[in-house]
Design a protein around this motif. Sequence first.
Motif, PDB file in Angstrom:
ATOM      1  N   THR C  53       0.817  -1.212   0.000  1.00  0.00           N
ATOM      2  CA  THR C  53       0.000   0.000   0.000  1.00  0.00           C
ATOM      3  C   THR C  53       0.853   1.266   0.000  1.00  0.00           C
ATOM      4  OG1 THR C  53      -0.196  -0.325   2.365  1.00  0.00           O
ATOM      5  CG2 THR C  53      -2.076  -0.970   1.018  1.00  0.00           C
ATOM      6  N   GLU C  60      -6.429   1.084   0.126  1.00  0.00           N
ATOM      7  CA  GLU C  60      -6.998   1.200   1.475  1.00  0.00           C
ATOM      8  C   GLU C  60      -8.132   2.216   1.526  1.00  0.00           C
ATOM      9  OE1 GLU C  60      -3.297   2.057   3.463  1.00  0.00           O
ATOM     10  OE2 GLU C  60      -3.525   0.216   4.638  1.00  0.00           O
ATOM     11  N   ARG C 115     -11.026  -1.713  -0.617  1.00  0.00           N
ATOM     12  CA  ARG C 115     -10.995  -1.150   0.734  1.00  0.00           C
ATOM     13  C   ARG C 115     -11.514  -2.145   1.773  1.00  0.00           C
ATOM     14  NH1 ARG C 115     -13.842   4.531   1.929  1.00  0.00           N
ATOM     15  NH2 ARG C 115     -15.526   3.569   0.758  1.00  0.00           N
ATOM     16  N   VAL C 119      -8.830  -3.305   4.351  1.00  0.00           N
ATOM     17  CA  VAL C 119      -8.923  -2.638   5.654  1.00  0.00           C
ATOM     18  C   VAL C 119      -9.744  -3.458   6.642  1.00  0.00           C
ATOM     19  CG1 VAL C 119      -9.688  -0.560   6.857  1.00  0.00           C
ATOM     20  CG2 VAL C 119      -8.667  -0.392   4.572  1.00  0.00           C
ATOM     21  N   LYS C 122      -8.726  -7.521   6.162  1.00  0.00           N
ATOM     22  CA  LYS C 122      -7.291  -7.757   6.295  1.00  0.00           C
ATOM     23  C   LYS C 122      -6.826  -8.974   5.494  1.00  0.00           C
ATOM     24  CE  LYS C 122      -6.594  -5.159  10.457  1.00  0.00           C
ATOM     25  NZ  LYS C 122      -7.869  -4.487  10.230  1.00  0.00           N
TER      26      LYS C 122
END
Lengths: 453, 225, 186, 83
Positions: C53, C60, C115, C119, C122
């Motif tokens: 990232t 993210e 995302r 996020v 995971k």
Amino acid sequence: MSDAIVERDRALFGPLSETGRGFYLTVGVLGLAILWGAIAYAVQWSEGLGVTGLHQPVSWGFYVTNFVFFIGISHAGTLISAILRLSKAEWRRPITRMAEVITVMVLFIGAGQILVDLGRPDRMMNVIQYGRYQSPLLWDATSISAYLTASTFYLYLPLIPDIAILRDHLGKRRWLYAVLALGWRGTERQWKILNRAIAIMAVLVIPIAVSVHTVVSFVFSMTIQPMWHSTIFGPYFVAGAIFSGIAAIIVAMGIIRRIYRLQSYLKPIHFRYLGQLLLVMTLLWFYLTFAEYLTGYYGNEPEEMKVFWSKFTGPFWPFFWAMVVANFVIPMVLLVRLRHHAVGKTVVASAFVVVGMWLERFIIVVPTLSNPRLPFPEGQYWPTWIEWGELAASFGVFILFYVLFVKLFPIISIWEIQEGRDVGLKEVEERLLTYLPDGAADAAMPEREKVLT
Amino acid sequence: MALWGMVIDLDRCTGCQACVMACKAENNVPAVGPKEAARGRIISWMHVLREESEERTRFLPRPCLQCDDPPCTKVCPVYATYRNPEGIVAQIHARCIGCRFCMAACPYNAKYFNWLRYQKEGPGQNPDVSVRPKGVVEKCTFCHHRLQKARERARAEGRDLVAGDYVTACAEACPTRAITFGDLLDEGSEVARLARSPRAFRLGEELGTRPKVFYLAEMEGHRRV
Amino acid sequence: MRWHGVGWRAGAGVVALGLIAWAAFEIWAAPPVTQPIQFPHKTHAGDLSLPCTTCHERAEKDAVAGRPPTALCLSCHAGGDATPEIKKVQAFEGGGEIPWKRVWRLPPHVYFPHRTHVVAAKVTCQTCHGPMETLDRPPARPLKTLAMDDCIACHEKRTGRAERPAGPVAVVAARALSTDCNACHR
Amino acid sequence: MNEPESAFDRSVRRTQWVLAGLAVLFVTGIVTWIAHLIRTAWRLGDVLSASIGISLVAIPVFLTLGGVIVYVFVGLLTDRSAR
């Protein structure tokens, strides 16, 4: 047994051994019809279903009509042949094969209509992979595949002894006949196996056939659309199927009799009996149609009535009344008295019934869709050359398969005719005696077992 | 858990077609062109029907009614259309074989077919909605891609979906605010309150399809459909 | 003579089959992608252990991971001695983005929010993209080819099949790991 | 009766067994397919009752069909009895 077999039924070997100009001409014409359908399908494949006349409210048209129609015709065969076999009707002998062939050929074509109708034929396998049994289409798929398997096998079984005869006497296509004869030598054990299997299949095929057109009707009656959502549809479709099926056999018999000069096998008596059966079905069809429409009319439910009137006086009146004439008026007139000209009258009546039943399917499918519940613009459906092409090709493929079958296999069961001569005559006499009250008859005849005649 | 529903106030509807245009733009609903339109192949997920009577003309915007007991999903042979757990009647174009059984079964004609390839992917389209190929059925999905995005946003922010996160394009666009959208199970929501109103009725109530699109009208509204 | 004929025919057959196989591959296999710069993932993600990232920063924040902006490359590679490849990056200093080509493509009817997966869930990037950190040149094709079954398998594994209720209005759709078709298809 | 089998007879016989095998394969294929549909319905929670109800009728029908087919093929092909 040498050539006596061939000698006695020489006429039955005719189509197998000689090929005339008419054959090639027929194949050529049918080929053209099929070519038309093939081109139409190619266009439809690349452009999409938009090349047909279908549109928003009328999302089903010719293809679905053809589907119901052809699956209906398929009841000709197996059902009639099975019923006649089980009821030991001796006059069945020359016609069972013809009927069974119709069934098998037409089932393929009927099932094919659904594939032609798909918007995404490339995703056809989704039905196999992700099919769900809540959908009546899957009921159809299952039922039709059972019927296809059963009727193919039911056609094949009584063919085996005939194929063995061809293997031994025809001298052509020996490998094909040798393979398909399954080592048939006519031993006692083989006869026992064959007769038993035919008996089982004849019983099995009847409920399967009934289930097929019942579930075909369910495609419509399971929806809540006006004039589709009807409990009578199952029996109505089955009766209509048998009706159109008998008509198709009679037409086929008439043509084959004429072309292959089988007048001594397909006699006016056969046409008369089948004509009477057709008359019964005419009346049954009329009764069910009457019950169906009267129920709708009396209930006077507005949505139903919209469809009802569109058939009676609205845009579909020509089709509706043509159907009534072809399915009821003409058969009634022609079939009531069959003493004279039985062949001509039944064949003409049957030809009308075949057309009339196609119209019946059309009149079921399209008017309901054309009259949506919400105030939409009403649908005007008219097929394009694509759909006409598929219709022509469907008939073309059907007749072509039929013609090829007649070329390759005896269309009238040779062994069953011979059995009729050798065993049937005596057996019928014995059986008749057992019907009679006179007990002496039983004693006079030695008990002889015959599994199936 | 939600049960998404819509209320359309017919007394407020002016028939301006703003909802239709908003829907077309939002969902990449193809313009089929005049030739196809003349053949009765207009695709319009939100369709404004006209009801004419002696006293007046009334408009009836008809999206997919998102029946709670949908007749169309039962007949689908491949699970391409089904009622999702939140009550949205989903249409998965990638699975559809184009048999049009659902169109024949829908009593509201809310399903549309791509008779030809009406559009390709190109500029000016909403990237959140896929462009349908030829040969599949499509219909109003309550802009469920907005739900996907709203839920994703809420999840990333670590919160629950709240009222107003997810509204359909037609409801947003209606200038007279005739269209209310929301969760029918949320007792306090506007849509649930309106759905309980004595003016509320549903199309084809007698069919037992239990649509989740309610209409509001003065009581004579019951007369029709 | 006869033998020659057979050999000729067999040869033609082999050639024809080869042609068909080649054509099939050319038509159906995705064409290989050539990137403007021979970016070594190994140096960055492997040797330097930079998180993915760092460059793919939108993963993210957004549904789409996106391609890194040139400015980001230049924040490290602005000056100094450079390899020919880095010089190519520096050539974009005046403005304009490096025309990176897309390797990974989802069908347009699939909604995959990076995302949520990065996020909230995971999921490591390698789960779907494969061991990118081992490559010393850009891949011509995706390292892994994922099908819907792979998505479903992961969703089911994480939820646990047993607790997946099959009833009518179940909690399936609203839950984080939905297997409702509508959760991804649009 | 017991003449040595010619190459023609052998190829015929082999094809006949292949045909028998194909017929059996077809029927088992359909039965497996129906079972697969039940499994799909169960996994999706999609009206399992319909699938089970229909297969309760369909599977026995296909098995009976398969049974008759095997009976005829095997019965006729293995027949060694004299005329």
